[in-house]
Write a protein that holds these residues in place. Structure first.
Motif, mmCIF file in Angstrom:
data_model
loop_
_atom_site.group_PDB
_atom_site.id
_atom_site.type_symbol
_atom_site.label_atom_id
_atom_site.label_comp_id
_atom_site.label_asym_id
_atom_site.label_seq_id
_atom_site.Cartn_x
_atom_site.Cartn_y
_atom_site.Cartn_z
ATOM 1 N N SER B 26 1.159 -1.340 -0.317
ATOM 2 C CA SER B 26 0.316 -0.279 0.234
ATOM 3 C C SER B 26 0.927 0.957 -0.200
ATOM 4 C CB SER B 26 -0.688 0.375 1.361
ATOM 5 O OG SER B 26 0.001 0.023 2.461
ATOM 6 N N TYR B 27 1.256 1.720 -0.984
ATOM 7 C CA TYR B 27 1.886 3.370 -0.958
ATOM 8 C C TYR B 27 1.385 3.529 -2.547
ATOM 9 C CZ TYR B 27 5.073 6.447 -1.425
ATOM 10 O OH TYR B 27 5.614 8.204 -1.419
ATOM 11 N N GLY B 28 0.719 5.353 -2.707
ATOM 12 C CA GLY B 28 1.140 5.244 -3.705
ATOM 13 C C GLY B 28 1.926 6.474 -4.865
ATOM 14 N N GLY B 29 2.353 6.377 -4.374
ATOM 15 C CA GLY B 29 3.548 6.970 -5.426
ATOM 16 C C GLY B 29 4.289 5.765 -5.960
ATOM 17 N N THR B 30 5.114 6.562 -6.442
ATOM 18 C CA THR B 30 6.608 4.927 -7.239
ATOM 19 C C THR B 30 7.291 4.553 -5.741
ATOM 20 O OG1 THR B 30 7.035 7.169 -8.496
ATOM 21 C CG2 THR B 30 8.714 5.452 -8.787
ATOM 22 N N VAL B 31 7.055 3.155 -6.210
ATOM 23 C CA VAL B 31 8.420 2.408 -5.045
ATOM 24 C C VAL B 31 8.986 1.368 -5.804
ATOM 25 C CG1 VAL B 31 6.143 2.713 -3.266
ATOM 26 C CG2 VAL B 31 6.371 0.538 -5.405
ATOM 27 N N ASN B 32 9.988 1.150 -5.108
ATOM 28 C CA ASN B 32 10.741 0.107 -5.678
ATOM 29 C C ASN B 32 10.363 -1.496 -4.768
ATOM 30 O OD1 ASN B 32 12.448 1.601 -7.006
ATOM 31 N ND2 ASN B 32 13.941 2.278 -5.531
ATOM 32 N N LEU B 33 11.199 -2.449 -5.912
ATOM 33 C CA LEU B 33 9.997 -3.428 -5.454
ATOM 34 C C LEU B 33 10.612 -4.535 -4.957
ATOM 35 C CD1 LEU B 33 6.999 -3.412 -7.367
ATOM 36 C CD2 LEU B 33 6.466 -3.422 -4.577
ATOM 37 N N PHE B 34 11.238 -5.574 -3.737
ATOM 38 C CA PHE B 34 12.397 -6.405 -3.620
ATOM 39 C C PHE B 34 11.036 -7.670 -3.107
ATOM 40 C CE2 PHE B 34 15.404 -3.007 -4.172
ATOM 41 C CZ PHE B 34 14.963 -1.955 -3.188
ATOM 42 N N TRP B 35 12.156 -8.651 -3.569
ATOM 43 C CA TRP B 35 11.991 -9.707 -3.012
ATOM 44 C C TRP B 35 13.374 -10.545 -1.914
ATOM 45 C CZ3 TRP B 35 7.995 -13.186 -1.516
ATOM 46 C CH2 TRP B 35 6.869 -13.153 -1.568
ATOM 47 N N TYR B 36 13.393 -10.805 -1.071
ATOM 48 C CA TYR B 36 14.643 -11.054 -0.340
ATOM 49 C C TYR B 36 14.314 -12.947 -0.015
ATOM 50 C CZ TYR B 36 17.008 -6.691 -0.476
ATOM 51 O OH TYR B 36 17.900 -5.647 -0.807
ATOM 52 N N VAL B 37 15.426 -13.184 0.214
ATOM 53 C CA VAL B 37 15.290 -14.919 0.213
ATOM 54 C C VAL B 37 16.021 -15.693 1.971
ATOM 55 C CG1 VAL B 37 16.882 -15.939 -1.042
ATOM 56 C CG2 VAL B 37 14.992 -17.014 0.500
ATOM 57 N N ALA B 96 12.424 5.851 -0.716
ATOM 58 C CA ALA B 96 12.750 6.676 0.137
ATOM 59 C C ALA B 96 14.794 6.482 0.467
ATOM 60 C CB ALA B 96 12.723 7.174 1.269
ATOM 61 N N GLY B 97 15.715 6.084 0.599
ATOM 62 C CA GLY B 97 16.568 5.900 0.470
ATOM 63 C C GLY B 97 16.756 4.210 0.070
ATOM 64 N N ASN B 98 17.065 3.548 0.989
ATOM 65 C CA ASN B 98 17.106 2.287 0.539
ATOM 66 C C ASN B 98 16.841 1.500 2.034
ATOM 67 O OD1 ASN B 98 19.632 2.239 2.214
ATOM 68 N ND2 ASN B 98 20.438 1.283 0.769
#
Lengths: 114, 112
Positions: B26-37, B96-98
């Motif tokens: 849930s976030y309306g703006g631009t996001v970066n997406l990740f999968w970690y294992v 924002a940032g990492n």
């Protein structure tokens, strides 16, 4: 090459005590982040540091503090420990702390508060 | 505030079965997406990431994920799982940032 190293690996404290956790980033990495992972949950962001400056802070009380040293290593301090602070504390590093960078995680410090 | 939901907490599959793990944010703006294992006894490591461009992202070990903006989803898939895929999988977002916001994780057990 050494990865992100954290010390100690395990720690047992009692309520009200203070604890210091340490992290050494991968060589060349200037950004360090701290995460708390409570059993059964995903990691939760605590702090990010870059070049000794705090760049971000998560939703944690003021009992939590951190700092980064000139060699880019970092300490996480927790005062007045509560039972609920029992968790795995993860440190992660990256080159510059930019949003498109991969984070490299350490194996964590398991803190138990009795 | 942004949040990430992983609806499958535990998944058990037999080898060669197909895998799909759900992730919604849930976030309306631009996001970066990740999968970690996180493999048993090991530290968290990046599986794949999406920043922009082709919404179908390929990662290591045959994993892929599809970003569907209209559904706020970033599901992880693998056509045929192996016993060595037994691990805990975390979806994460940042804007924002990492500083990452993680989901609660999905524990995958693959039976040989």
């Amino acid at each position: 090459d050494a990865g992100v190293t954290q010390s100690p690996t395990h720690l047992i404290k009692t309520r009200g005590q203070h604890v210091t956790l340490r992290c050494s980033p991968i060589s060349g990495h200037k950004s360090v982040s701290w995460y708390q992972q409570v059993l059964g949950q995903g990691p939760q962001f605590i702090f990010q540091y870059y070049e000794k400056e705090e760049r971000g802070r998560g939703n944690f009380p003021d009992r939590f503090s951190a700092r980064q040293f000139p060699n880019y290593s970092s300490e996480l301090n927790v005062n007045a420990l509560l039972l609920g602070d029992s968790a795995l504390y993860l440190c992660a590093s990256s080159f510059l702390g930019f949003k498109d960078e991969k984070l490299f995680f350490g194996s964590g410090t398991q803190l138990s508060v009795l | 505030a942004q949040s990430v939901s992983q609806h499958n907490h535990h998944v058990i599959l037999s080898e060669a079965a197909s895998l799909e793990l759900g992730c919604n944010y849930s976030y309306g703006g631009t996001v970066n997406l990740f999968w970690y294992v996180q493999y048993p006894g090991q530290h968290l490591q990046l599986l794949l990431k999406y920043f922009s461009g082709d919404p179908l992202v390929k990662g290591i070990k045959g994993f892929e994920a599809e970003f569907i903006k209209s559904k706020f989803s970033f599901n992880l898939r693998k056509p045929s799982v192996q016993w060595s895929d037994t691990a805990e999988y975390f979806c994460a977002v940042n804007n924002a940032g990492n500083m990452l916001t993680f989901g609660g994780g999905t524990r995958l057990m693959v039976k040989p």
